[in-house]
Scaffold this motif. Structure first.
Motif, PDB file in Angstrom:
ATOM      1  N   PHE A  42       0.834  -1.208   0.000  1.00 19.63           N
ATOM      2  CA  PHE A  42       0.000   0.000   0.000  1.00 19.63           C
ATOM      3  C   PHE A  42       0.861   1.247   0.000  1.00 19.63           C
ATOM      4  CE2 PHE A  42      -2.736   3.167   2.264  1.00 19.63           C
ATOM      5  CZ  PHE A  42      -3.782   3.198   1.344  1.00 19.63           C
ATOM      6  N   LYS A  43       0.403   2.241  -0.730  1.00 19.44           N
ATOM      7  CA  LYS A  43       1.006   3.567  -0.715  1.00 19.44           C
ATOM      8  C   LYS A  43      -0.104   4.596  -0.629  1.00 19.44           C
ATOM      9  CE  LYS A  43       4.046   6.932  -1.298  1.00 19.44           C
ATOM     10  NZ  LYS A  43       5.071   7.264  -0.283  1.00 19.44           N
ATOM     11  N   PHE A  44      -0.021   5.463   0.395  1.00 21.06           N
ATOM     12  CA  PHE A  44      -1.036   6.502   0.583  1.00 21.06           C
ATOM     13  C   PHE A  44      -0.486   7.846   0.138  1.00 21.06           C
ATOM     14  CE2 PHE A  44      -3.014   9.832   3.230  1.00 21.06           C
ATOM     15  CZ  PHE A  44      -4.332   9.660   2.837  1.00 21.06           C
ATOM     16  N   TYR A  45      -1.293   8.562  -0.654  1.00 23.11           N
ATOM     17  CA  TYR A  45      -0.950   9.915  -1.083  1.00 23.11           C
ATOM     18  C   TYR A  45      -1.982  10.887  -0.515  1.00 23.11           C
ATOM     19  CZ  TYR A  45       2.061   7.719  -4.632  1.00 23.11           C
ATOM     20  OH  TYR A  45       3.025   6.985  -5.283  1.00 23.11           O
ATOM     21  N   ASN A  46      -1.515  11.951   0.117  1.00 20.55           N
ATOM     22  CA  ASN A  46      -2.441  12.952   0.654  1.00 20.55           C
ATOM     23  C   ASN A  46      -3.218  13.664  -0.442  1.00 20.55           C
ATOM     24  OD1 ASN A  46      -2.089  12.933   3.610  1.00 20.55           O
ATOM     25  ND2 ASN A  46       0.031  13.425   3.114  1.00 20.55           N
ATOM     26  N   SER A  47      -2.692  13.674  -1.655  1.00 19.95           N
ATOM     27  CA  SER A  47      -3.366  14.289  -2.793  1.00 19.95           C
ATOM     28  C   SER A  47      -3.049  13.489  -4.050  1.00 19.95           C
ATOM     29  CB  SER A  47      -2.903  15.739  -2.976  1.00 19.95           C
ATOM     30  OG  SER A  47      -3.314  16.248  -4.238  1.00 19.95           O
ATOM     31  N   VAL A  48      -4.001  13.424  -4.954  1.00 18.85           N
ATOM     32  CA  VAL A  48      -3.744  12.763  -6.233  1.00 18.85           C
ATOM     33  C   VAL A  48      -2.643  13.490  -6.994  1.00 18.85           C
ATOM     34  CG1 VAL A  48      -6.029  11.729  -6.505  1.00 18.85           C
ATOM     35  CG2 VAL A  48      -5.648  14.077  -7.264  1.00 18.85           C
ATOM     36  N   TYR A  57       6.000   1.093  -2.705  1.00 23.30           N
ATOM     37  CA  TYR A  57       5.082   0.739  -1.622  1.00 23.30           C
ATOM     38  C   TYR A  57       5.838   0.722  -0.298  1.00 23.30           C
ATOM     39  CZ  TYR A  57       2.344  -0.537  -5.678  1.00 23.30           C
ATOM     40  OH  TYR A  57       1.694  -0.494  -6.881  1.00 23.30           O
ATOM     41  N   ASP A  58       5.510   1.689   0.562  1.00 24.31           N
ATOM     42  CA  ASP A  58       6.218   1.806   1.829  1.00 24.31           C
ATOM     43  C   ASP A  58       5.382   1.339   3.018  1.00 24.31           C
ATOM     44  OD1 ASP A  58       4.357   3.832   1.855  1.00 24.31           O
ATOM     45  OD2 ASP A  58       5.813   5.471   1.901  1.00 24.31           O
ATOM     46  N   PRO A  64     -10.255  -6.774   3.198  1.00 21.98           N
ATOM     47  CA  PRO A  64     -10.923  -5.472   3.086  1.00 21.98           C
ATOM     48  C   PRO A  64     -10.794  -4.633   4.356  1.00 21.98           C
ATOM     49  CG  PRO A  64     -12.552  -7.174   3.547  1.00 21.98           C
ATOM     50  CD  PRO A  64     -11.227  -7.888   3.387  1.00 21.98           C
ATOM     51  N   SER A  65     -10.803  -3.316   4.168  1.00 19.21           N
ATOM     52  CA  SER A  65     -10.791  -2.376   5.282  1.00 19.21           C
ATOM     53  C   SER A  65     -10.988  -0.976   4.721  1.00 19.21           C
ATOM     54  CB  SER A  65      -9.457  -2.438   6.046  1.00 19.21           C
ATOM     55  OG  SER A  65      -8.397  -1.917   5.254  1.00 19.21           O
ATOM     56  N   ASN A  66     -11.161  -0.010   5.605  1.00 14.39           N
ATOM     57  CA  ASN A  66     -11.102   1.400   5.218  1.00 14.39           C
ATOM     58  C   ASN A  66      -9.757   1.953   5.654  1.00 14.39           C
ATOM     59  OD1 ASN A  66     -14.429   1.339   6.123  1.00 14.39           O
ATOM     60  ND2 ASN A  66     -13.847   2.052   4.083  1.00 14.39           N
ATOM     61  N   TRP A  67      -9.102   2.712   4.800  1.00 11.09           N
ATOM     62  CA  TRP A  67      -7.740   3.113   5.144  1.00 11.09           C
ATOM     63  C   TRP A  67      -7.686   4.068   6.335  1.00 11.09           C
ATOM     64  CZ3 TRP A  67      -7.669   4.976  -0.462  1.00 11.09           C
ATOM     65  CH2 TRP A  67      -7.972   6.340  -0.600  1.00 11.09           C
ATOM     66  N   GLN A  68      -8.776   4.830   6.586  1.00  4.46           N
ATOM     67  CA  GLN A  68      -8.782   5.697   7.781  1.00  4.46           C
ATOM     68  C   GLN A  68      -8.791   4.869   9.060  1.00  4.46           C
ATOM     69  OE1 GLN A  68     -10.784   6.049   5.167  1.00  4.46           O
ATOM     70  NE2 GLN A  68     -10.777   8.166   4.449  1.00  4.46           N
ATOM     71  N   ILE A  69      -9.465   3.720   9.033  1.00  3.29           N
ATOM     72  CA  ILE A  69      -9.479   2.829  10.189  1.00  3.29           C
ATOM     73  C   ILE A  69      -8.088   2.218  10.407  1.00  3.29           C
ATOM     74  CG2 ILE A  69     -10.529   0.746  11.165  1.00  3.29           C
ATOM     75  CD1 ILE A  69     -12.469   3.047  11.026  1.00  3.29           C
ATOM     76  N   GLU A  70      -7.339   2.064   9.324  1.00  2.00           N
ATOM     77  CA  GLU A  70      -6.012   1.444   9.393  1.00  2.00           C
ATOM     78  C   GLU A  70      -4.901   2.456   9.610  1.00  2.00           C
ATOM     79  OE1 GLU A  70      -5.560  -1.976   9.309  1.00  2.00           O
ATOM     80  OE2 GLU A  70      -7.744  -1.905   9.501  1.00  2.00           O
ATOM     81  N   GLY A  71      -5.259   3.736   9.849  1.00  2.00           N
ATOM     82  CA  GLY A  71      -4.250   4.716  10.217  1.00  2.00           C
ATOM     83  C   GLY A  71      -3.762   5.622   9.107  1.00  2.00           C
ATOM     84  N   PHE A  72      -4.454   5.635   7.963  1.00  2.00           N
ATOM     85  CA  PHE A  72      -4.059   6.483   6.842  1.00  2.00           C
ATOM     86  C   PHE A  72      -5.151   7.530   6.601  1.00  2.00           C
ATOM     87  CE2 PHE A  72      -2.222   2.304   6.178  1.00  2.00           C
ATOM     88  CZ  PHE A  72      -0.885   2.590   5.951  1.00  2.00           C
ATOM     89  N   GLY A  73      -4.766   8.788   6.445  1.00  2.00           N
ATOM     90  CA  GLY A  73      -5.750   9.822   6.178  1.00  2.00           C
ATOM     91  C   GLY A  73      -6.600  10.136   7.396  1.00  2.00           C
ATOM     92  N   VAL A  74      -7.633  10.945   7.159  1.00  2.00           N
ATOM     93  CA  VAL A  74      -8.470  11.455   8.241  1.00  2.00           C
ATOM     94  C   VAL A  74      -9.929  11.053   8.004  1.00  2.00           C
ATOM     95  CG1 VAL A  74      -9.281  13.521   9.443  1.00  2.00           C
ATOM     96  CG2 VAL A  74      -6.935  13.431   8.555  1.00  2.00           C
ATOM     97  N   PRO A  75     -10.570  10.356   8.960  1.00  2.00           N
ATOM     98  CA  PRO A  75     -12.001  10.073   8.819  1.00  2.00           C
ATOM     99  C   PRO A  75     -12.803  11.363   8.981  1.00  2.00           C
ATOM    100  CG  PRO A  75     -11.225   9.363  10.972  1.00  2.00           C
ATOM    101  CD  PRO A  75     -10.007   9.805  10.207  1.00  2.00           C
ATOM    102  N   LYS A  99      -6.160  18.956  -4.989  1.00  2.00           N
ATOM    103  CA  LYS A  99      -5.251  19.146  -3.872  1.00  2.00           C
ATOM    104  C   LYS A  99      -5.790  18.534  -2.588  1.00  2.00           C
ATOM    105  CE  LYS A  99      -2.517  22.725  -1.527  1.00  2.00           C
ATOM    106  NZ  LYS A  99      -2.205  24.181  -1.450  1.00  2.00           N
ATOM    107  N   LEU A 100      -7.115  18.484  -2.457  1.00  2.00           N
ATOM    108  CA  LEU A 100      -7.748  17.977  -1.238  1.00  2.00           C
ATOM    109  C   LEU A 100      -8.242  16.537  -1.397  1.00  2.00           C
ATOM    110  CD1 LEU A 100      -9.870  21.142  -0.335  1.00  2.00           C
ATOM    111  CD2 LEU A 100      -7.615  20.499   0.561  1.00  2.00           C
ATOM    112  N   ASN A 101      -7.818  15.886  -2.473  1.00  2.00           N
ATOM    113  CA  ASN A 101      -8.362  14.567  -2.817  1.00  2.00           C
ATOM    114  C   ASN A 101      -7.295  13.485  -2.661  1.00  2.00           C
ATOM    115  OD1 ASN A 101     -10.174  12.664  -3.679  1.00  2.00           O
ATOM    116  ND2 ASN A 101     -10.082  13.241  -5.842  1.00  2.00           N
TER     117      ASN A 101
END
Length: 478
Positions: A42-48, A57-58, A64-75, A99-101
């Motif tokens: 998995f690689k999370f980007y704060n913006s596209v 991949y770091d 299945p899961s939601n990435w906010q539940i797994e510690g990425f991004g903000v719910p 920018k916000l996506n």
């Protein structure tokens, strides 16, 4: 990335239509599916805008899961107002603020032993996903709460393969998903590989007509058979309906002619039954429908197994003597129901089946017999449980535009196809479930021509069904 999420012209690309035939059954009685659930790269980007094609991949993430539940991004929790990434100026709709996506890139490897059958990828993601197999683009869909399906056969090789799924948090489809709930992202339903024969039972639609005495019934069976990557030299289709004791209560067959590669044929059959057990919340009686496709040498090519329940729903209009009411199997129906989000504080929208079952057991223990799936279709296992446990369901379309209901979808032709496509996916996937007594066009999405278009669309495909209009006006006033 093709940046499909902001393409105004498409809601999906190369995605297969949802169907009601379930999964193909193997010789040992097992569903011919392979799960790709587990830990993915998995690689999370704060913006596209930060996305790079050569993703490194770091991290790892559970699927299945939601990435906010797994510690990425903000719910994000919001009710009427859209998240800031979704532009709400009526003069510039639709507009996603890059920018916000955020986006997340999922990756894993898997093995394929052979390619003698067609392989379909099946999963769900919020809010949209681009799919790549072995480095090649497969397809895209932006409907969060319906499953995505793609034929990936031509992209596969025997042995090791790799899959990459780019999930973007907000898309044009997000304008139709302003539900009052936690806004979460990621691949949150099972990732499956379906294995289907090259000539297969593509779709099944079954229903019944109950006689006036509520004793006997006419069983109606529609079936689509299709050929893909091979021609079919002819054969027959057969169904058998058995009761809980394994006794065959009806059966029928029809010849299937030759099919060219890419061809399909439709068959309609029916059987008369003098007596049936009716499905109800007090007695959720289910029959087993077994459908087999044979070649001209009487060899089974494909087999499908579904639950089926006989029941009759009627709306009685108001008269001088009584108010309007609903009948289930000829008896007035008192609905003791709740609205239910498919959500859990520890799992987000990726609710395990065992917890869903506990939810429904809790309902029954408290004299609750009905659930409205607010405000989107639920996972396939939810409907199966309701069939078997006797929970009546209002299945709701994935549509809410609360914060922009004065403009979206309203009368705009731009949104018509997108709204009707969501209705189509919901009903084609779920119309064989005995538990679904009503269909809802959505929630808090205003009025206008597109509501009428969805209503007509549903009735063309399921004449006589009960359709509930928008649950609220969607103007923001309570």
């Amino acid at each position: 990335m093709k940046y499909c999420y902001k393409n105004k012209k498409i809601s999906s690309e190369n995605a297969l239509l949802q169907k009601g035939a379930g999964f193909s059954i193997g010789e040992k009685g097992q569903e011919k599916i392979v799960s790709l659930n587990g830990v993915w790269d998995f690689k999370f980007y704060n913006s596209v805008l930060d996305y790079v094609e050569d993703t490194k991949y770091d991290s790892e993430i559970k699927v299945p899961s939601n990435w906010q539940i797994e510690g990425f991004g903000v719910p994000i929790y919001t009710n009427v107002h859209y998240p800031y990434a979704i532009g709400t100026n009526p003069l510039t709709l639709p507009k996603i603020k890059d920018k916000l996506n955020p986006c997340g890139v999922y990756h894993r490897k898997f093995n394929i032993d052979g390619l003698d059958e067609n392989v379909v990828l099946n999963f769900a993601a919020n809010s949209c996903a681009e799919v790549y197999v072995n480095g090649k683009y497969v397809g895209y869909s932006d409907d969060t709460f319906d499953y995505q399906r793609y034929d990936i056969t031509d992209f596969l090789t025997v042995g090791e393969n790799e899959i990459k799924i780019i999930v973007v948090q907000y898309s044009v489809g997000s304008y139709l998903e302003d539900q009052d709930m936690w806004r979460l992202s990621g691949i949150y339903r099972d990732v499956l590989l379906e294995f289907n024969p090259k000539t297969q039972i593509e779709d099944i639609y079954v229903r019944s007509e109950i006689d006036n005495e509520f004793k006997g019934a006419i069983f109606k069976f529609d079936c689509e058979v299709s050929a893909n990557r091979a021609a079919f030299d002819g054969g027959k289709i057969e169904y058998k309906l058995t009761d809980k004791d394994g006794k065959i209560v009806c059966e029928n067959t029809a010849d299937i002619g030759k099919l060219e590669d890419g061809g399909a044929t439709f068959k309609t059959l029916m059987s008369n039954l003098e007596s049936v057990n009716l499905w109800s919340t007090e007695n959720p009686y289910l029959y087993t429908l077994t459908v087999c496709l044979y070649d001209k040498n009487s060899k089974v090519i494909d087999k499908r197994v579904l639950d089926f329940g006989f029941r009759k729903i009627e709306v009685v209009k108001k008269t001088e003597n009584h108010d309007p009411h609903i009948l289930l199997n000829g008896k007035p129906l008192l609905i003791r129901g709740v609205n239910r989000h498919e959500f859990h504080p520890f799992y987000g929208h990726a609710v395990p089946t065992e917890l869903t079952e506990k939810d429904l057991e809790l309902c029954l223990s408290n004299n609750i017999d009905s659930v409205r799936t607010c405000h989107y279709p639920n996972s396939r296992n939810f409907y199966k449980l309701c069939d078997r446990m006797g929970i009546m369901v209002m299945s709701e379309n994935n549509l809410e535009t609360h914060g922009l209901a004065r403009f979206v979808p309203r009368n705009s032709a731009f949104w018509t196809r997108k709204c009707c496509a969501r209705m189509q996916k919901m009903i084609y996937a779920n119309r064989n479930h005995a538990s679904i007594l009503f269909w809802s066009l959505g929630n808090e999405s205003g009025n206008g021509r597109n509501q009428a278009e969805m209503y007509r669309y549903l009735h063309r495909r399921m004449p006589g069904c009960i359709v509930c209009k928008n649950q609220k006006s969607g103007t923001g006033r309570r």
